[in-house]
Design a protein around this motif. Structure first.
Motif, mmCIF file in Angstrom:
data_model
loop_
_atom_site.group_PDB
_atom_site.id
_atom_site.type_symbol
_atom_site.label_atom_id
_atom_site.label_comp_id
_atom_site.label_asym_id
_atom_site.label_seq_id
_atom_site.Cartn_x
_atom_site.Cartn_y
_atom_site.Cartn_z
ATOM 1 N N ARG A 90 -0.419 9.697 -6.298
ATOM 2 C CA ARG A 90 0.005 8.680 -7.259
ATOM 3 C C ARG A 90 0.080 9.270 -8.666
ATOM 4 O O ARG A 90 -0.892 9.791 -9.177
ATOM 5 N N THR B 289 -0.170 0.199 -5.272
ATOM 6 C CA THR B 289 -1.546 0.170 -4.759
ATOM 7 C C THR B 289 -1.780 1.325 -3.783
ATOM 8 O O THR B 289 -0.879 1.707 -3.039
ATOM 9 N N SER B 290 -2.994 1.847 -3.800
ATOM 10 C CA SER B 290 -3.354 2.922 -2.862
ATOM 11 C C SER B 290 -4.309 2.378 -1.799
ATOM 12 O O SER B 290 -4.913 1.311 -1.974
ATOM 13 N N CYS C 283 0.877 -1.165 0.000
ATOM 14 C CA CYS C 283 0.000 0.000 0.000
ATOM 15 C C CYS C 283 0.926 1.230 0.000
ATOM 16 O O CYS C 283 1.091 1.889 1.022
ATOM 17 N N ARG D 121 0.547 4.285 -12.566
ATOM 18 C CA ARG D 121 -0.176 3.122 -12.030
ATOM 19 C C ARG D 121 0.755 1.916 -11.929
ATOM 20 O O ARG D 121 0.814 1.093 -12.833
ATOM 21 N N PHE E 117 0.690 4.099 -1.465
ATOM 22 C CA PHE E 117 0.068 5.424 -1.363
ATOM 23 C C PHE E 117 -1.130 5.430 -0.411
ATOM 24 O O PHE E 117 -2.101 4.716 -0.635
ATOM 25 N N ASN F 52 -7.220 3.439 -1.037
ATOM 26 C CA ASN F 52 -8.577 3.316 -1.582
ATOM 27 C C ASN F 52 -8.783 1.990 -2.299
ATOM 28 O O ASN F 52 -9.853 1.390 -2.212
ATOM 29 N N GLU F 53 -7.743 1.568 -3.009
ATOM 30 C CA GLU F 53 -7.854 0.283 -3.716
ATOM 31 C C GLU F 53 -7.899 -0.883 -2.719
ATOM 32 O O GLU F 53 -8.568 -1.889 -2.957
ATOM 33 N N LYS G 114 -2.552 8.466 0.204
ATOM 34 C CA LYS G 114 -3.387 9.476 -0.472
ATOM 35 C C LYS G 114 -3.383 9.211 -1.971
ATOM 36 O O LYS G 114 -2.324 9.217 -2.608
ATOM 37 N N GLU G 115 -4.570 9.028 -2.501
ATOM 38 C CA GLU G 115 -4.731 8.735 -3.932
ATOM 39 C C GLU G 115 -4.077 9.815 -4.807
ATOM 40 O O GLU G 115 -3.463 9.523 -5.836
ATOM 41 N N SER G 116 -4.174 11.072 -4.382
ATOM 42 C CA SER G 116 -3.708 12.193 -5.209
ATOM 43 C C SER G 116 -2.183 12.202 -5.398
ATOM 44 O O SER G 116 -1.671 12.859 -6.299
ATOM 45 N N LYS H 124 -11.432 -1.106 -1.584
ATOM 46 C CA LYS H 124 -12.271 -1.778 -2.598
ATOM 47 C C LYS H 124 -12.096 -3.287 -2.513
ATOM 48 O O LYS H 124 -13.056 -4.049 -2.558
#
Ligand SMILES: [Zn+2]
Ligand SMILES: [Zn+2]
Length: 276
Positions: A213, A219-220, A205, A216, A207, A222-223, A209-211, A226
């Motif tokens: 990244r 993994t962030s 993991c 690709r 990241f 948020n992922e 914070k998604e912003s 999910k």
């Protein structure tokens, strides 16, 4: 204690799994940190050739050869097949340490290859998606177990013993494969089909914070969220976190634990040695 993990994205990553005496990746600082425990390690599984995952191997081999301990035990190293960087590095290490007291065995492996451990356990490699052109693997520890066949599930202990003595074990029990641990290595989120039914998921993991990244290839958080909405391992250990988030780790862990109450959540702090 099952695991000792050190992981700071870009700097170093390694995971020592004590029950099977194996190592996943071998980033810098490993032998200085593990000390005498390195003599117990019989197998090393390398996820990919990035330096934060392999820089400690030379020191590891050199220390295992020269420090005080049982120096004769073989060391097996498995890495993504045809990874030129790793092969060159292994050749270099072998040339620099011509008089090893132990057999150094190394082998390139690929998707779905299996390496046997002890006690009915084995490792299965799976393909991951990291950097273009970089061969990368994740690993699973699996175990062959036996359970009652469906027809016999309602019987009590004595009835089962009885029927086994009459028809034999094989008619009553069936073998199945239990997924113990899934380890992502550096990767985009691992597919839920692969992780499904694993007791423990160790996932990168990088990241929080998604912003942050830009590309690709990792993994962030948020992922991870999910993913955990699709599968429910008993325990999730997040690692390979960027040290820019040092001050956010506690909060991120707390929030994730509140969101996924039936999962034991750990986040390996980039500056700390994790013992789990
Ligand atoms: Zn890395
Ligand atoms: Zn990497």
């Amino acid at each position: 204690m099952e695991f000792i993990i050190r992981s700071k994205a870009l700097y170093t990553t390694w995971i020592y799994y004590k029950p099977d005496r194996i190592l996943f990746d071998v980033g810098e600082g490993i032998s200085a940190t593990l000390g005498n425990k390195i003599y117990g390690i019989e197998k090393i599984f390398i996820t990919h050739s990035h330096v934060d995952h392999i820089a400690g191997l030379w020191g590891f081999i050199n220390t295992r050869n020269n420090a005080m301990g049982s120096r004769e035990k073989n060391l097996e190293i498995y890495y993504p097949k045809n990874s030129k960087n790793i092969e060159e590095y292994l050749n270099f290490i072998s040339n620099m340490n011509r008089y090893l007291r132990f057999n150094l065995i190394y082998k390139g492996i690929e998707h779905e290859d299996i390496i046997n451990l002890k006690n009915n356990r084995f490792i299965r490699a799976f393909k991951t998606r990291h950097t273009p052109g970089e061969k990368s693997l994740g690993f699973q520890i699996l175990e062959k177990r036996k359970r009652l066949r469906d027809d016999f599930k309602n019987l009590n202990g004595n009835e089962i013993k009885d029927i086994i003595s009459k028809v034999g074990k094989d008619k009553v029990l069936e073998e199945y494969i239990k997924k113990i641990i899934t380890i992502s290595g550096d990767s985009l989120p691992v597919s839920p089909d692969i992780i499904e039914d694993s007791d423990t998921l160790i996932h990168e993991c990088t990241f929080i914070k998604e912003s942050d990244r830009k590309l690709r290839n990792h993994t962030s958080l948020n992922e991870i969220r999910k993913l955990l909405n699709q599968i429910t391992p008993k325990r999730v250990i997040l690692y390979h976190v960027s040290s820019r988030y040092n001050k956010l780790i506690k909060k991120a862990k707390k929030e994730l634990a509140e969101e996924f109450k039936n999962i034991d959540i750990y986040i390996v702090h980039p500056e700390e040695l994790a013992e789990i």
